[in-house]
Design a protein around this motif. Structure first.
Motif, PDB file in Angstrom:
ATOM      1  N   VAL A 437       0.828  -1.220   0.000  1.00  0.00           N
ATOM      2  CA  VAL A 437       0.000   0.000   0.000  1.00  0.00           C
ATOM      3  C   VAL A 437       0.852   1.256   0.000  1.00  0.00           C
ATOM      4  O   VAL A 437       1.938   1.298   0.587  1.00  0.00           O
ATOM      5  N   ASN A 438       0.314   2.279  -0.661  1.00  0.00           N
ATOM      6  CA  ASN A 438       0.918   3.614  -0.667  1.00  0.00           C
ATOM      7  C   ASN A 438       0.114   4.485   0.284  1.00  0.00           C
ATOM      8  O   ASN A 438      -1.124   4.529   0.197  1.00  0.00           O
ATOM      9  N   ARG A 439       0.799   5.174   1.187  1.00  0.00           N
ATOM     10  CA  ARG A 439       0.100   5.963   2.195  1.00  0.00           C
ATOM     11  C   ARG A 439       0.756   7.325   2.382  1.00  0.00           C
ATOM     12  O   ARG A 439       1.980   7.392   2.573  1.00  0.00           O
ATOM     13  N   TYR A 440      -0.039   8.381   2.347  1.00  0.00           N
ATOM     14  CA  TYR A 440       0.511   9.740   2.465  1.00  0.00           C
ATOM     15  C   TYR A 440      -0.065  10.499   3.652  1.00  0.00           C
ATOM     16  O   TYR A 440      -0.573  11.606   3.505  1.00  0.00           O
ATOM     17  N   TYR A 441       0.043   9.886   4.843  1.00  0.00           N
ATOM     18  CA  TYR A 441      -0.372  10.576   6.071  1.00  0.00           C
ATOM     19  C   TYR A 441       0.650  11.661   6.399  1.00  0.00           C
ATOM     20  O   TYR A 441       1.855  11.413   6.353  1.00  0.00           O
ATOM     21  N   GLY A 442       0.138  12.845   6.702  1.00  0.00           N
ATOM     22  CA  GLY A 442       1.043  13.971   6.966  1.00  0.00           C
ATOM     23  C   GLY A 442       1.371  14.722   5.696  1.00  0.00           C
ATOM     24  O   GLY A 442       2.076  15.726   5.713  1.00  0.00           O
ATOM     25  N   TRP A 443       0.814  14.214   4.586  1.00  0.00           N
ATOM     26  CA  TRP A 443       1.026  14.965   3.339  1.00  0.00           C
ATOM     27  C   TRP A 443      -0.317  15.248   2.656  1.00  0.00           C
ATOM     28  O   TRP A 443      -0.893  16.309   2.837  1.00  0.00           O
ATOM     29  N   TYR A 444      -0.879  14.298   1.922  1.00  0.00           N
ATOM     30  CA  TYR A 444      -2.172  14.589   1.268  1.00  0.00           C
ATOM     31  C   TYR A 444      -3.301  14.620   2.290  1.00  0.00           C
ATOM     32  O   TYR A 444      -4.285  15.332   2.095  1.00  0.00           O
ATOM     33  N   ILE A 445      -3.150  13.777   3.315  1.00  0.00           N
ATOM     34  CA  ILE A 445      -4.113  13.895   4.417  1.00  0.00           C
ATOM     35  C   ILE A 445      -3.342  14.202   5.699  1.00  0.00           C
ATOM     36  O   ILE A 445      -2.183  13.833   5.826  1.00  0.00           O
ATOM     37  N   TYR A 446      -4.029  14.878   6.618  1.00  0.00           N
ATOM     38  CA  TYR A 446      -3.362  15.426   7.822  1.00  0.00           C
ATOM     39  C   TYR A 446      -2.210  16.341   7.404  1.00  0.00           C
ATOM     40  O   TYR A 446      -1.082  16.218   7.891  1.00  0.00           O
ATOM     41  N   GLN A 447      -2.492  17.220   6.479  1.00  0.00           N
ATOM     42  CA  GLN A 447      -1.461  18.128   5.968  1.00  0.00           C
ATOM     43  C   GLN A 447      -0.903  18.980   7.099  1.00  0.00           C
ATOM     44  O   GLN A 447      -1.658  19.587   7.860  1.00  0.00           O
ATOM     45  N   GLY A 448       0.419  18.983   7.217  1.00  0.00           N
ATOM     46  CA  GLY A 448       1.086  19.804   8.229  1.00  0.00           C
ATOM     47  C   GLY A 448       0.973  19.244   9.633  1.00  0.00           C
ATOM     48  O   GLY A 448       1.436  19.862  10.590  1.00  0.00           O
ATOM     49  N   ARG A 449       0.342  18.056   9.786  1.00  0.00           N
ATOM     50  CA  ARG A 449       0.134  17.495  11.133  1.00  0.00           C
ATOM     51  C   ARG A 449       0.719  16.089  11.202  1.00  0.00           C
ATOM     52  O   ARG A 449       0.013  15.086  11.099  1.00  0.00           O
ATOM     53  N   ILE A 450       2.027  16.049  11.364  1.00  0.00           N
ATOM     54  CA  ILE A 450       2.728  14.759  11.318  1.00  0.00           C
ATOM     55  C   ILE A 450       2.235  13.819  12.429  1.00  0.00           C
ATOM     56  O   ILE A 450       1.938  12.650  12.163  1.00  0.00           O
ATOM     57  N   GLU A 451       2.126  14.323  13.646  1.00  0.00           N
ATOM     58  CA  GLU A 451       1.773  13.431  14.765  1.00  0.00           C
ATOM     59  C   GLU A 451       0.376  12.821  14.571  1.00  0.00           C
ATOM     60  O   GLU A 451       0.190  11.622  14.739  1.00  0.00           O
ATOM     61  N   GLU A 452      -0.575  13.653  14.210  1.00  0.00           N
ATOM     62  CA  GLU A 452      -1.939  13.124  13.988  1.00  0.00           C
ATOM     63  C   GLU A 452      -1.953  12.157  12.806  1.00  0.00           C
ATOM     64  O   GLU A 452      -2.644  11.137  12.828  1.00  0.00           O
ATOM     65  N   GLY A 453      -1.178  12.497  11.810  1.00  0.00           N
ATOM     66  CA  GLY A 453      -1.069  11.618  10.642  1.00  0.00           C
ATOM     67  C   GLY A 453      -0.540  10.250  11.034  1.00  0.00           C
ATOM     68  O   GLY A 453      -1.031   9.214  10.572  1.00  0.00           O
TER      69      GLY A 453
END
Ligand code: GCB
Length: 563
Positions: A437-453
């Motif tokens: 799987v490809n996952r973009y947490y902290g980028w396309y979703i949760y933009q600018g929010r690394i910890e929540e991502g």
């Protein structure tokens, strides 16, 4: 088919160099291999068709041989004319094809013309963004309207060769070392060789290291097995290659083979019986001016950087790479996930005709790359619209095609679906051996929010494992960083943000014992179609497009030296 080789009994002519390109009935020089889009500004967005022309000289003694014209890859649709006669055609990018021109090559001067078109097609390859608003995947609104995130380069992108052999010749070689027993250092090498009709009845010698077998061919296929005690296994630490030499009276072929096993269970991937964790990248075969094309210094540089950064693997996203890449991976001990040229598949591909084309592409890829020890996995596609009901039968068939050709390696599909949202439920992932799987947490979703991502990623991955009970390979994650942009606290597009997101994602995933690898997207920045998300390049590279390290490269180098 074995690929062309120059040795004592085989001769090749390399047709790389400056050819002529006919554009609206005028000729201009063009480099082969390379892409027209980067060599001429006025051709940057052109799809062709354009005619490539060159001439070559063949002495009389060679013109009587068996002759094949080999194109390592042409993007995309092309027709081949030799001395004015149409001799072949091809319709898929990034895969080699060959034309038998025996008896058609004159002694003296010959003229070769290749008409090439690189048209994007809805429901075809290379895939175009559908016009309707009903689809769920794609890079919308981009120009050129490719349904993928890299520039759709056209042209003769890889070498063109002519090979001259005897008519009684070796056609193909299959090597299978999967029954070897690494813990006993016992190498079991099964070999199958196909010869031409003219070679039936001849004596064949097969040599593997010090061992030698002599067999009289009674039909077109010869089989043999070598048992090697105290075998030197091919591994990341010691990528040892044994020369396998096949000889006929007037032909010979040498293949460098590696003895190794690949296996997997519910949680792990094993190389020679030992768990292996995949550290590396998805990448592209791309560079300024060259576009997409075989360029040896770039390959050497990329392998040098893979070693420098302590990576052990890469995926040939999103198409099969030049075979020289795989030769180097064999030699240097880098693992490869070999991907078919199937990126941007949508519901418009889900029909019997396109399925047949896709199955054929997979067969061709496996046929060409089957003997590389570095290739440990086949990927049949990247990020298709696999939440569509029609995806199920389509991808089941692709899985079966690959598995039928090769039962010794896992077959995967790289999905961006099956994320927590019900609408992304993947209907095809269940057929594959490993969940990619490809996952973009902290980028396309949760933009600018690394910890929540990261919290969302953890939940997503745990649910995925609970659903599939198979090893999980995170084949993409990352963030754009424009080289030279710094910001504290880390902000999107800064080198600090990319470094933090990448490091924290890897550290989180390392804690899960069913994760078999994390591949950062991407190895280096690369050119894309124009759209508001992409300032000329996709900037998720760990290296810049000219291969200089960003901050994250130093972070990865340290991190990967520990795991
Ligand atoms: C993806 C694609 C890759 C893109 C990347 C991105 O999921 O597989 O081709 O370049 O995302 O940067 O958005």
């Amino acid at each position: 088919m074995v690929r062309p080789q120059r040795n004592k009994k085989r001769f090749i002519l390399i047709l790389n160099g400056v050819w002529n390109l006919e554009v609206t009935s005028k000729d201009r020089p063009i480099a082969v291999p390379g892409s027209w889009n980067e060599q001429y500004q006025d051709l940057c967005y052109e799809e062709g068709p354009f005619t490539y022309k060159t001439t070559f000289y063949v002495p009389k003694e060679l013109s009587q041989k068996h002759i094949r014209l080999y194109f390592a890859a042409v993007n995309t649709d092309c027709e081949v004319f030799l001395n004015g006669e149409k001799v072949g055609e091809n319709h898929i990018e990034y895969l080699p094809f060959e034309v038998d021109v025996t008896g058609k090559v004159k002694s003296g001067e010959n003229e070769l013309r290749v008409v090439v078109e690189n048209r994007l097609k809805v429901g075809g390859f290379p895939s175009k963004v559908p016009d309707s608003g009903t689809h769920t995947v794609g890079f919308f609104g981009s120009f050129p309207p490719a349904n993928f995130d890299f520039f759709p380069y056209g042209g003769i992108i890889r070498p063109v060769l002519i090979e001259f052999t005897d008519h009684a010749r070796i056609l193909d070689i299959w090597v299978d070392t999967s029954e070897s027993e690494p813990e006993k250092k016992l190498g079991k090498v099964k070999v199958k060789i196909e010869v031409s009709e003219e070679a039936v009845g001849q004596e064949m010698t097969i040599k593997l290291g010090e061992e030698e077998k002599k067999i009289r061919t009674s039909n077109r296929f010869v089989e043999g097995e070598f048992i090697l005690e105290n075998a030197r296994f091919w591994s990341l630490e010691d990528p040892y290659l044994y020369p396998l030499k096949v000889e006929l009276e007037k032909d010979e072929y040498t293949l460098d083979i590696g003895i190794r096993t690949i296996s997997w269970d519910e949680k792990r991937l094993y190389l020679n019986g030992k768990p292996v964790f995949l550290k590396g990248f998805g990448k592209h075969e791309e560079f300024p001016v060259l576009g997409q094309g075989t360029f040896y210094p770039l390959m050497i540089k990329d392998f040098n950087l893979l070693k420098w950064i302590n990576a052990n693997s890469f995926r040939t996203s999103h198409y099969p790479y030049s075979e020289e890449w795989l030769d180097l991976a064999d030699r240097l001990g880098i693992l490869v996930i070999d991907e078919a040229p199937h990126v941007g598949i949508t519901r418009y591909h889900y029909n019997p005709e396109t399925q047949k084309i896709a199955e054929d592409n997979i067969r061709r890829m496996i046929d060409r790359h089957k003997n590389h020890p570095s290739v440990i996995m086949w990927s049949v596609a990247n990020e298709p619209e696999s939440n569509h009901p029609d995806a199920e039968g389509f991808f089941k068939a692709l899985y079966e095609t690959a598995n039928e050709m090769d039962r010794t390696r896992p077959v995967v599909m790289v999905s961006m679906m099956d994320a927590p949202d019900e609408r992304t439920r993947d209907v095809a992932l269940k057929y594959f051996d490993i969940v990619c799987v490809n996952r973009y947490y902290g980028w396309y979703i949760y933009q600018g929010r690394i910890e929540e991502g990261l919290q969302a990623l953890e939940k997503d991955i745990e649910e995925l494992y609970a659903r599939h009970r198979k090893p999980i390979f995170v084949t993409e994650f990352g963030a754009d960083a424009i080289a030279g942009i710094h910001y504290d606290p880390p902000q999107m597009f800064s080198e600090e943000y990319q470094a933090e997101l990448v490091e924290k994602t890897i550290r989180l995933l390392l804690k899960k014992d069913y994760i078999i690898g994390t591949h950062v997207w991407a190895f280096a920045d690369f050119k894309t179609p124009q759209n508001v998300r992409r300032p000329i390049l996709n900037h998720k590279g760990v290296f810049t497009r000219d291969r200089q390290p960003k901050l994250v490269a130093h972070v990865l180098r340290r991190l990967w030296s520990e795991v």
